[in-house]
Design a protein around this motif. Sequence first.
Motif, PDB file in Angstrom:
ATOM      1  N   TYR A 153       0.849  -1.189   0.000  1.00 45.60           N
ATOM      2  CA  TYR A 153       0.000   0.000   0.000  1.00 45.60           C
ATOM      3  C   TYR A 153       0.886   1.240   0.000  1.00 45.60           C
ATOM      4  O   TYR A 153       1.852   1.305   0.745  1.00 45.60           O
ATOM      5  N   ASP A 163      -4.190   8.182  -5.100  1.00 46.61           N
ATOM      6  CA  ASP A 163      -4.877   7.413  -6.147  1.00 46.61           C
ATOM      7  C   ASP A 163      -4.020   7.286  -7.401  1.00 46.61           C
ATOM      8  O   ASP A 163      -3.893   6.193  -7.969  1.00 46.61           O
ATOM      9  N   ASN A 177      -0.985   4.894  -6.678  1.00 43.60           N
ATOM     10  CA  ASN A 177      -1.402   3.490  -6.597  1.00 43.60           C
ATOM     11  C   ASN A 177      -1.776   2.942  -7.969  1.00 43.60           C
ATOM     12  O   ASN A 177      -1.467   1.795  -8.284  1.00 43.60           O
ATOM     13  N   GLU A 212      -5.070  -0.570  -2.726  1.00 42.77           N
ATOM     14  CA  GLU A 212      -5.641   0.503  -1.930  1.00 42.77           C
ATOM     15  C   GLU A 212      -6.371  -0.138  -0.759  1.00 42.77           C
ATOM     16  O   GLU A 212      -6.988  -1.186  -0.910  1.00 42.77           O
TER      17      GLU A 212
END
Length: 105
Positions: free
Chosen positions: A31, A41, A44, A51
């Motif tokens: 993560y 966002d 990732n 997430e």
Amino acid sequence: MTLKLTVENAVQALEEIKKLELQGHSRDDIYVFAHFKERSDDINKALDTAEVGIKEQGILNSMKNMFTSRGDELRNKMEAAGLTKEEASNAEEELDQGKLIIIAN
């Protein structure tokens, strides 16, 4: 065992994620946290990392995070990813400084 790493940017995050993969970690168990949701966002998505969602937090905590401050949300998610309350609080302070936090299980 939960690992927490702090990096300055997405390039360094990618380098650390590759090292974690060589150690046997899956990107589904890695993560990346950033203070701003959009940055988190984007990183990732670009790095193909997981997430923290309902699976990690449970439905009640996920719903609660919709009504809390970003700092509270980040601390809750980092705890769900494996950090202690104190570790999550310290990590959130690092996020306030513009750094990225990587958590691997």
